[in-house]
Every structure is written in structure tokens, then in C-alpha cells.
Design a protein around this motif. Structure first.
Motif: not given
Lengths: 595, 595
Positions: B11, B14-16, B19-22, B34, B38, B545
């Protein structure tokens, strides 16, 4: 998968790195001359290349099995041992007082490389037998020696080392096997031992087990451990074999490699045996043989990689695939012409020649330490040997995995197919980094007893040798800079290790201990390769010295350069790992490694 | 040998790094959020940890066999595939137009790590099926797509890739299989293919083979090769299965590892099939899938090493042996307390987290390249992806061997015993450095098409990212110096490679090409680990965060430090190998490597 003994390089290394003439001048070498050594190497090569090398794949395919309580080996293995014994190879370096040939370790080591290349699993049988022989030679009573040793040296019987128990692997203080005095000079041994190489089999008439066990009321820990000689069949006073002594394999391990050798769980049930050495001094008796055994395992790791290299080299000549990238022709070429394939082969070849130099240097130190007439010279050689042992064991066997994997990589997809044979080398060699003290244990020994305990004196002695050689190299050679840089970095690492012990923070040194061992291994390899470069240069200047042909010496100089360019650069990263590991490892939060 | 999916690190990565949001904002991710991601990861973890992970050892013990012409797999494997298919996992990233779920590669890649950790041999079946699916998706006629693709995505049928022939391994120009037009829109394919993973089996009703072959009068070389879709059983117009199409396994390979997967010698005898893509463009059709396939193999190498690490970690907690060297107590401790053992585990963990960052970065680039609405952004992402692919494939799989061997070493003697399970990881992972283009081929691709062909632009882009991250790190952190040094050395190596191509001496770069690939891999790992350090630091400063719990971020920063101290230093030696190899390799006298 044929094998060609690297006789020329062995001869060169014996003279250059082991200084054979000095070894032949030792009292123990009486009657031995250069010509005889050559003849022995030739005969050993012949045996290894033909009969023995051909058993390797079959022994892997049809590994040792336990059938109705008996360990069954493939007939080709049994036959090879008969021939090996009949040719007199078992006792090559065993004392002539007990039917051995008494050859120096230096020459025997070169032969052992060949046996191990030809069939590692097989080679363990004579190697373990000699280990047990040596333990008896140093520590057993004369009666026990007379009873067992000659038949071990001539291969009628074999020998084993029974140390490990499930709860006592590296930590022999935990040994639990029991020894009960029987009132005469014998004891009844009871217990179970694991990982006993060639622990039981039918290739010989009897097996002499050396077993660590505790006498009644022995203190806990290592001081309560004694060593016993326990034959599989009792040996009567007249030398005839008596009753079965209840020493037997109760199961065999399923292993990644060395399938031809039975790795036994051994059971001793009131098995009768003799005390070897003093009561409570069992570990010391084992330590006597440790240098021999660890040197042997280093040679094993090296030797399997040598064969993997030869195998890959042959394929790289034969396999035609893809055009050369720097060529106008689109015709596919033998893959050895692709630079990355050639690089893999050179990395193997250069590392192997450096390893051969180092193990023979250690073997020579062993001979000098054992039999030089001047005690001070002996003592110095012993200190050198003690320092070299963890390097030969740890460095050559870590490289063993790297090099056999390079060999497999040369084969591409075929490498992954068992019939090709490359996979067997990868599987077989892997044990050498583990047994006879894992390489982590070697590294601990290397930072502590071998470096800190002598204030870095032996390390300094070797680095000074390197400096002297660097000074003799042509001053415009890039080898000079490379060697001096490696020596500087090694000196820094030695200082780092010494400082940690001085500050009573040995854990700091332990965190980077394997890197330190490997760094010193590659550096020592560079020192010896520089020596080789100079020796080859001397031969090239003097035709009368070119006993191996001019090409050999020219090629050797190229291989030295390859070692410096392709192999030695690893010391740069290793040096950083030595000095940086402590913080990362010791400050790492335990919770982050929790399950 | 249980397996625990590294969900928290996935997880975070994926975010770091991806850049999952993109990725979730891309058109192809419509409807995905998201929370759903998950939930998918949780379900995938559950399947991998329980049902699938438990089949790994049994599949190894009872490998695929050819019995009376049929490929027989162990029932646990067949059962696992049924469950896997029924749960809808096969078509996770397949187009929804053909019964797939259409998930982005980024999310699918995280799931694929889990399948590969749980059972590598098994995971190849859906992976190869999706590869064939993609080839059809990009190149087949609509009629052919309608006939085959939905049943591949839902796992009713599987797919294979039939490229290699005995004389045509890496060099597909040598392909010799023949295709004869039958007068309608079909062809009769005849030839033999080797190394066909899951080439035949009974787990599905039909198998769609993609086969490279030559039409009559096709030119020699790669331009004469066409791609054909050849079903095992002919598919009638109504979708029902017709006659056996004479596409069958004639033998299975005996391999070092991945025993549960049949590796087939496939025979096609006048087997009917459809042309896929244009005639003579077969290789181009295969290249379409190459990024997917090579990314997949990189994940495989990584995933097996992840499981080996977890296995070793558990043993290091459980096994008690020897006293701690820096302690007054003589009581034996869990071996994880010995610094060298802890160092081995950290070297594994730190490398694995860096690899995960890099493969997810590549997966994200793939998604952006495929579906970002802005063509320039797509193009840039494609260039980045192309550059990253040989790194993910080559670097993660070379490390795969190193890391699984470290895992085995933690076990000591037990590691060599097959029942322990550590050996299987070492055996299984080895193929990943070989197939889908050996790592030597990856390295050639990396110096040429990926570096020289774009003037080093992508390399420079990544190194600039690294500079920017270094500038954001706390200025007193040793990470800054270490990262900048690594970036400097990487820039020098890039310049060296560019200079060789500019001088028309690509062989010079080729000699050090694997070192260059590995150097860039470790450097890129450092760049992404620096990114992780900063992201973790930000979370630590801002409680809101800390979605993974404060400890996670603290531990992550420690692991980054371990990466810099224990892993990154390898770039020092690799850089030297890049710039030094040419002379040694290319000037080496051929006679010294003669047989």
C-alpha cells in the motif's frame, strides 16, 4: 561434462604461490622431487578425468538410499571407490607410519581439487576418512591408533565425524550424546547425530566413527565434551571384525545436492568405543583437524566452480546464436564472441586462478607449520595458516555459488534443464558455504581470533607482501594503482575491526564481518595475482624458464588483468559494507523484524 | 513456510512510488477507488496466503508429468486453479471488452507479486494466458478475438507463447516452423517448439497457442516470421470445441525448479491456425507484449525472494544457537540476535522494498503510457517504461538468486535439506534470470535501445529526479552524500556507454553491460528509497497521514538507511566494472579460452 584437470595452472601455482621447492625441502618431503610431484599430478588427473568425472551425473541421478537398514550407493560410485583405493589415493597425505604415503598437503591439495571437480559427493568419503585419521593420529592412544589407522589410510575402512545434534549445530556446547564407562578402557556411547556425511555405507568393511559425547557428571558446556572412537563393527584384538556395534544410519537426508553421498542421521545405542584424547577435551581434539577440514571445504567450493567453468566454456564455443553486435555480418556467431558471455567466462576463470593461488598458499603454510625444522618458522607459518583458513573456506565457497551460477547463465535456457548438468554444480557447491562452520562463523572467527587477537599482525604482514609486489610491478601499469587502492582499503577495514574490539564493541565488527572476510579474500587474490603477473613476466623474459610454453605466461598476465578489472572492484563496496553495517544492523528496531 | 502478503508495504509503495491517485484518475480506472483497491489487495492476499501458498511444496514434490500423452499436474494445483478462476483472478487486468476486469497494471502487479510469492510455477499459467490474450488484443482480427479472448480472460481456456526452437533461443531469426495457407483464412502449422511453459495440461478445456512460424517463400531472418493462433482443439463457428488439432506436448523438461509447471516440447503437425497481425510481422507482435512479460518476470524474481526472506526471518526467531558475542551471558540466543544473521535479513528486506518500489513505478508508467489522455504524457511514460523494463527484469532477478541464497544461508545446515523449503526458492527463482530474454540480453537492450538510442535522456531524467530528492533530504543526513555519490557514478557510467556508441565501439559498452544494468538498478533503488524516506518523514510529522501506523514509517526510514549502508555500496564496484571491462574482455587472447 567432461573434465580436464588444469595441470598447467596447478603446476604454475604450486611453484609461484606455494613455493614448491621449499615444500620439497621440508623433512616430511624426503624422497620427493619435482619430477615425482609431476608424475603424481598426472596420474591424479588421469583418474579424475576419466573414471571419476564420469560418475558425477549418475551419482546425482541415483543418490544414496536407505534400503532395509543399509545405505545403498550407485554401483558406479562403489566401483570408483574400489579403483581409487586400489590406486592408493586414499592415504596420499596420511602418515607413512600407518600405511599412508605421507605426501605434503601442498601436493595433496592439488590432487584434492581434481577429486572434488570430478565428483564432489564422492570426494567427501576419503576426505572425511582422513579427517578422522588425523584426529586419531594426534590424540588417540597407541593401541587405538594401531587398531584403526592403517586400514583407514589404505581405504579398507572409512572414518566419520559425529559432531552435530539437532539442538547442537554451530554451538557444540549443547552436545547431549552420552558416554558410560564400561569398567575396562571402553565406553558405551548413546545418542543421535545428524548431518553425518558418509555416516554409513557398504563401500568398506568397517567405519570408524569419531563421536562427541558427555561422560557422566561432565560439566555443562564445551568442557564436558569428550571424543570417542566408535567402530561400526567391533574390532577384536587380532584385528578381525566382531559383532555389529549398534552404530547405524536411521535415515538419510534429502538434499539440494551432493546426492551421491549419504548424509545420515546416525544412531548410537550403547555402542562401544574408546576415549580419544583426554576426557573433557573433545572439542580441542576436533579443533586439531579444523584447519585441514576447512581448507578442504574451501577447495571443494573452488573445485566445483572450476568444473562448472569448463562446462560453460565448452558450451560457449559450441553454441551458435545471434550476430555479433559490432560487426557488419548478420551471421550468428559462437556465443563466446558476445562480450557479456566472454565476460562471464573471464570472471570465472580469473576468480578461479586467484582462488587456486590462495588455497595452495595456505596448504604450503600448513606443511611448513607441521614440519619445518626451525620452530620460529613453524610458528609464523601456523599464524599465517590460521589467518588464511577462514578466507579459503569462506571466500572460495561464497564465490562458489556466484561462479557456478555464472556457469549456468552461459547456457541460457539449457542451463535450467537438469540433463545439461550445469544445475548440478549450482546445487552441489551450495553446501560448501554452510558446512564445517557456516561462512558467518568463518567471518566471526576472522574478525576475532584471526585479526583482533593478534592485533592485525598477520593481516599487516600480508598487506606488506602486497606493497612489496606492487613496488615490483611496472610503474606504468594500471595494476599498481588498483593493487595499492585495494591494499589501502583493506588496511582501513583491518583498522576498523581492531578499533571495535579495542572499544569492546565487537558487535560492530560482526555486523560487517562477512564483507570483511570477502574484502580480504579478493584483496589477497589480487596480491597473489600480482605475484603471478611478475612470475609470468620473468618467464617471458627468459625462455629457459618457460616450462609451460610461452603462451601460458602471456595468457596468465591477461588473466591477472581480468582479475583486477572484473573481480577486484568488488572490494570498493565491501569496504563500505565493513565500516557502515554496524549502525544499520545494530540500531535496527527489533519490532520491524518481528513476525 | 507460511506466507504473509506484505500488504502494508504494498500500500505504501502503491502510493509513494506508483502514485496511485494519479493511476486511479486515468480513464481506464473509471469506477475504481482507493477503497476498492484495498479490498482487492485484501482478497488477493487472502487467496495467496491460504489456498495458493499451501500448494507450493506439494507442487514441487509432485511436478508435472507426461503420462500416456497427457500432462498430469498434482491435484492441489488443479484445484487451486479452479478456485483462482472461479474467484475471477485470471482476467484481473484483461480488457472488459472480453470478460476481463480491466484493472490497471499497477494494481494487478501488486496482486501478481502475491501469486508469485505463493506459488511461482502456478502463477505462470495465468501470466502466460494474459500474455497471449494481449497479443490477440493488439493484433488479431476481430473474428479471432471473438473466438478466443473471453474464454482466456475468464480462465476457461489458457494461452501459451511458442517462440523458441532448439536452434532459435535468443535469436528468433532462426525460427524454422512452417505455416502453409489452406486456401481459406487458416493455415497449417508444422514444427517443434521447446521450453513452452504450461504448453499442455488438463486444467482447462482448450489452449490457445501463439506460434511463430514461416509462410512459404518468406524471407530469411526476422522479417519472414509470422504469428499464428493455434488452438489445441479446433473451435467451431458456434464456439463449441471440435477435433484435436495435433498440438501437443511430446515431452516435458526435467528442470532445476518450478516443477509444478510443465515445460513442454510442443509438436505441431499440420495444426490449423489463424494469422495474427500481418504476415512477416510476427516478431513485432511479440514485442508488443514484451514489456508486460518482462515486467512480470521481474516481479517473479522479486516475489520468490520475498517469500524466502519471510521464511528465513521466521527461522531466525525460532532457532536458538550460540551465545551473543557482545554479552556476559553464555545462554544461547535466537540467531536473529547474531549481527551477521540480522545483516543477512536486512540485506534481503531492504533490497526487496527497493525492488517493490521500482517495479510498481514501472507498472504505473505502463498504465500512464496506455491510457493517459494527454499524448505527450503517454509518450514520456512509454519512454520511462521502456527504460525501466530491463532494470526490473534483470536487476530483480539477479538479486533473486542472491537473496534466496541469503535466505538459505540463515538456515545453516537445515537450508540444504529439501524438506526445509529454502532450497525450493533458490531453485525456482533461478529461471527468472534466464527466460524472457536472459539478463545478458536485457543488459544489451539497456545499453543500446534504452540508453544510447535516446542519448541517455531517460537515464538523465531519473538521475535528475534523484538529485531533486537528495536536495530535499535533511542536509546533515549521510543519505545525502551516499545518494549523490551514487548519482555521480551512475552519470559517469551513462556517459561511458554513450561515448562507446558514439565512437561506434558498442562492444566496449557490451563488455560491462550487465554491471551497468545492475549499477543503475541499485541507484534507482536508492532514488526510490530516498523518496520513501521523505514520504515516511512527512507521515511522521503529520499524525493524520499515518494510515499504516506510526511504527511503519519509522521502520521504513530505518530500512532506507539499511539499503544505503548494506546494499547501495555495490555500485562502487559495478561502476568500475562498467568502465574497466572492455579492455580485459575484448583484448583477451582467444587462445587462452580455447578448448
Amino acid at each position: 561434462m567432461t573434465y580436464k584437470a588444469p595441470l598447467n595452472d596447478l603446476r604454475f601455482a604450486l611453484h609461484t604461490h606455494a613455493q614448491l621447492p621449499q615444500i620439497l625441502a621440508l623433512p616430511k618431503s624426503a624422497g620427493l622431487d619435482d619430477e615425482t610431484v609431476n608424475a603424481i599430478l598426472d596420474e591424479a588427473a588421469k583418474f579424475a578425468e576419466t573414471l571419476l568425472a564420469e560418475t558425477n551425473r549418475q551419482g546425482d541421478l541415483n543418490g544414496a538410499k536407505l534400503v532395509n537398514g543399509k545405505v545403498v550407493c550407485d554401483p558406479v560410485i562403489a566401483n570408483a571407490f574400489n579403483e581409487f583405493r586400489d590406486a592408493g589415493w586414499v592415504g596420499l597425505r596420511a602418515s607413512p607410519d600407518f600405511d599412508g604415503q605421507g605426501l605434503p598437503m601442498t601436493v595433496a591439495a592439488a590432487c584434492e581439487e581434481m577429486w572434488c571437480s570430478a565428483n564432489l559427493a564422492f570426494s567427501l568419503l576419503p576426505m572425511l576418512t582422513l579427517g578422522a585419521f588425523e584426529a586419531l593420529h594426534h590424540h588417540a592412544s597407541e593401541a587405538v591408533q594401531q587398531k584403526f589407522m592403517a586400514k583407514m589410510a589404505n581405504g579398507e575402512w572409512s572414518g566419520t565425524m559425529n559432531l552435530t545434534e539437532p539442538q547442537a549445530g554451530s554451538d557444540l556446547a549443547q552436545v547431549a550424546a552420552k558416554a558410560k564407562p564400561l569398567g575396562d578402557d571402553t565406553y558405551a556411547i548413546t545418542g543421535q547425530k545428524i548431518f553425518i556425511t558418509w555416516g554409513d555405507h557398504e563401500l568398506v568393511d568397517n567405519i570408524v566413527h569419531l563421536v562427541l559425547a558427555r561422560l557422566p557428571d561432565a560439566p555443562a558446556g564445551v568442557k564436558g565434551i569428550s571424543l570417542f572412537a566408535v567402530p561400526k563393527y567391533w574390532v577384536e584384538e587380532d584385528g578381525s571384525l566382531g559383532a555389529f556395534n549398534h552404530a547405524q544410519a536411521v535415515s538419510l537426508e534429502h538434499k539440494l545436492g551432493i546426492h551421491a553421498s549419504p548424509t545420515c542421521v546416525m544412531s548410537f545405542e550403547e555402542s562401544r568405543g574408546y576415549l580419544v584424547g583426554e576426557a573433557g577435551r573433545g572439542l580441542n581434539c576436533m579443533f586439531t583437524m579444523m584447519n585441514h577440514a576447512r581448507l578442504g571445504v574451501g577447495i571443494e567450493g573452488h573445485a566445483v566452480a572450476e568444473r562448472a567453468y569448463q562446462h560453460a566454456l565448452a558450451y560457449a564455443h559450441e553454441r551458435v546464436q545471434s550476430r555479433a553486435i559490432q560487426s557488419d555480418s548478420i551471421a550468428p556467431v559462437a556465443i563466446i564472441e558476445h562480450p557479456d558471455v566472454c565476460r562471464m567466462l573471464l570472471q570465472q576463470k580469473a576468480t578461479l586462478e586467484a582462488q587456486r593461488a590462495v588455497y595452495l598458499k595456505a596448504a604450503a603454510a600448513l606443511d611448513v607449520a607441521e614440519s619445518h625444522p626451525v620452530p620460529d618458522v613453524q610458528k609464523q607459518a601456523q599464524a599465517l595458516l590460521d589467518f588464511l583458513i577462514p578466507i579459503v573456506k569462506g571466500w572460495s565457497t561464497e564465490n562458489g555459488t556466484t561462479l557456478t551460477n555464472l556457469g549456468m547463465q552461459v547456457f541460457g535456457g539449457m542451463g535450467f534443464i537438469e540433463e545439461t548438468g550445469a544445475a548440478q554444480y549450482v546445487r552441489d557447491v551450495r553446501i560448501t558455504a554452510i558446512y564445517e562452520g557456516t561462512n558467518g562463523i568463518q567471518a566471526l572467527d576472522f574478525i576475532g581470533r584471526k585479526t583482533a587477537a593478534n592485533g592485525g599482525a598477520v593481516a599487516q604482514y600480508l598487506l606488506d607482501e602486497g606493497r612489496a609486489l606492487a613496488a615490483k610491478l611496472p610503474s606504468d601499469s594500471p595494476l599498481v594503482t588498483q593493487l595499492n587502492q585495494a591494499l589501502d582499503l583493506a588496511a582501513e577495514s583491518v583498522q576498523y575491526v581492531l578499533a571495535q574490539f579495542a572499544a569492546n564493541t565487537p558487535n560492530n565488527a560482526a555486523a560487517g564481518s562477512l564483507a570483511y572476510l570477502m574484502q580480504f579474500g579478493f584483496t589477497l587474490g589480487a596480491i597473489e595475482m600480482a605475484r603471478a603477473y611478475l612470475a609470468a613476466g620473468q618467464a617471458l623474459e627468459n625462455e629457459s624458464e618457460q616450462v609451460l610454453g610461452e603462451d601460458f605466461y602471456r595468457h596468465k598476465q591477461h588473466t591477472v588483468r581480468a582479475y583486477f578489472d572484473l573481480v577486484l572492484p568488488q572490494v570498493l563496496g565491501l569496504h563500505q559494507q565493513v565500516i557502515r553495517s554496524a549502525d544499520s544492523v545494530l540500531d535496527y528496531p527489533a519490532a520491524a523484524l518481528a513476525l
